[in-house]
Design a protein around this motif. Structure first.
Motif, mmCIF file in Angstrom:
data_model
loop_
_atom_site.group_PDB
_atom_site.id
_atom_site.type_symbol
_atom_site.label_atom_id
_atom_site.label_comp_id
_atom_site.label_asym_id
_atom_site.label_seq_id
_atom_site.Cartn_x
_atom_site.Cartn_y
_atom_site.Cartn_z
ATOM 1 N N THR A 7 -10.379 70.013 67.111
ATOM 2 C CA THR A 7 -11.418 71.003 67.923
ATOM 3 C C THR A 7 -12.623 70.051 67.399
ATOM 4 O O THR A 7 -12.673 69.591 66.348
ATOM 5 C CB THR A 7 -11.202 72.212 67.250
ATOM 6 O OG1 THR A 7 -11.351 72.536 66.907
ATOM 7 C CG2 THR A 7 -9.436 72.764 68.018
ATOM 8 N N GLU A 8 -13.965 70.620 67.822
ATOM 9 C CA GLU A 8 -15.104 70.176 67.671
ATOM 10 C C GLU A 8 -15.564 70.631 66.367
ATOM 11 O O GLU A 8 -16.231 70.142 65.342
ATOM 12 C CB GLU A 8 -16.073 70.268 69.234
ATOM 13 C CG GLU A 8 -17.707 69.145 68.925
ATOM 14 C CD GLU A 8 -18.050 69.356 70.278
ATOM 15 O OE1 GLU A 8 -19.259 70.081 70.418
ATOM 16 O OE2 GLU A 8 -17.902 69.650 70.972
ATOM 17 N N LEU A 40 -20.682 62.736 67.580
ATOM 18 C CA LEU A 40 -20.270 63.348 68.658
ATOM 19 C C LEU A 40 -20.167 62.920 69.647
ATOM 20 O O LEU A 40 -18.793 63.487 70.198
ATOM 21 C CB LEU A 40 -21.870 64.738 68.815
ATOM 22 C CG LEU A 40 -21.738 65.944 69.879
ATOM 23 C CD1 LEU A 40 -20.175 66.772 68.727
ATOM 24 C CD2 LEU A 40 -22.547 66.869 69.980
ATOM 25 N N ASP A 41 -20.400 61.926 70.040
ATOM 26 C CA ASP A 41 -20.526 61.297 71.289
ATOM 27 C C ASP A 41 -19.213 60.878 71.229
ATOM 28 O O ASP A 41 -17.887 60.700 72.301
ATOM 29 C CB ASP A 41 -20.918 60.494 72.091
ATOM 30 C CG ASP A 41 -22.357 61.257 72.605
ATOM 31 O OD1 ASP A 41 -22.394 62.331 72.704
ATOM 32 O OD2 ASP A 41 -23.878 60.522 72.760
ATOM 33 N N ARG A 44 -15.905 63.632 71.105
ATOM 34 C CA ARG A 44 -15.798 63.513 72.893
ATOM 35 C C ARG A 44 -14.833 63.313 73.595
ATOM 36 O O ARG A 44 -14.656 62.607 74.961
ATOM 37 C CB ARG A 44 -17.157 64.309 73.325
ATOM 38 C CG ARG A 44 -17.798 65.603 72.700
ATOM 39 C CD ARG A 44 -19.201 65.595 73.051
ATOM 40 N NE ARG A 44 -19.611 66.976 72.791
ATOM 41 C CZ ARG A 44 -20.820 67.969 73.133
ATOM 42 N NH1 ARG A 44 -21.834 66.640 73.438
ATOM 43 N NH2 ARG A 44 -21.487 68.870 71.987
ATOM 44 N N LYS A 45 -14.736 61.695 73.122
ATOM 45 C CA LYS A 45 -14.265 61.074 73.842
ATOM 46 C C LYS A 45 -12.416 60.719 73.894
ATOM 47 O O LYS A 45 -12.250 59.792 74.504
ATOM 48 C CB LYS A 45 -15.185 59.006 73.869
ATOM 49 C CG LYS A 45 -16.329 59.110 74.503
ATOM 50 C CD LYS A 45 -16.856 57.348 74.074
ATOM 51 C CE LYS A 45 -18.198 57.655 74.590
ATOM 52 N NZ LYS A 45 -18.774 56.322 74.098
ATOM 53 N N ASP A 47 -8.582 62.501 73.640
ATOM 54 C CA ASP A 47 -8.576 62.859 74.948
ATOM 55 C C ASP A 47 -6.756 63.276 74.397
ATOM 56 O O ASP A 47 -6.110 62.587 73.800
ATOM 57 C CB ASP A 47 -8.315 62.152 76.242
ATOM 58 C CG ASP A 47 -7.366 62.594 76.891
ATOM 59 O OD1 ASP A 47 -6.884 63.857 76.879
ATOM 60 O OD2 ASP A 47 -6.876 61.423 78.056
#
Length: 170
Positions: A7-8, A40-41, A44-45, A47
């Motif tokens: 998770t983030e 961070l980016d 988020r990529k 899946d």
């Protein structure tokens, strides 16, 4: 060992584990530490349904991270090919976590539609070579002296494991 989707909130631990690998010069071509903001980016990529990032917990502590990346810029013809990256916190190395975690990743590949799993490692990284060999990866290429790691030219070994596709259910 408990493996789950990252998770983030796990990103600081993931970055810390990655940064621990830099000084040793065994498993990344980065030469300077990265920050959570840097990743961070990138995070988020990922899946969970196709290209997940996982963490392995030992005694409630994140001990390792692994993720699958699309090969060759995610071009459609390579959809069934992914690269595995695995990093283990220094305090948890030499406990068999790397082999066990990579074995778990391989078992997840049919669910993710991955039929060719690539593993790339520096040619002086004997631990990864032994793990890959024991799990059936076949060396396909050796790019000699393409990285300068701690003042020494290092090569990159590219290995692949062919994974049968997920059987169709009637």
């Amino acid at each position: 060992m408990f493996i789950r989707d990252a998770t983030e909130a796990d990103l600081p631990a993931i970055v810390d584990i990655y940064n621990q690998s830099i000084p040793a010069g065994w498993s990344t071509a980065d030469t300077q530490p990265i920050t959570v903001a840097d990743r961070l980016d990138w995070f988020r990529k990922f899946d969970p349904a196709r290209r997940p990032i996982w963490v392995a917990e030992v005694d409630g502590q994140i001990a390792a991270t692994a993720y699958l990346s699309s090969f060759y810029g995610g071009r459609a013809a390579y959809d069934a090919t992914a690269e595995v990256s695995l990093y283990i916190a220094t305090a948890f190395q030499r406990r068999g976590i790397g082999r066990q975690f990579k074995q778990w990743v391989i078992a997840e590949c049919p669910r993710l539609g991955v039929t060719t799993l690539l593993s790339m490692h520096f040619d002086h990284n004997e631990a990864t070579r032994r793990i890959n060999e024991s799990l059936g990866f076949q060396p396909l290429g050796h790019l000699t002296e393409i990285a300068l790691v701690q003042g020494t030219k290092r090569g990159l070994v590219i290995s692949a494991l062919r994974i049968p596709p997920k059987p169709e259910t009637p």
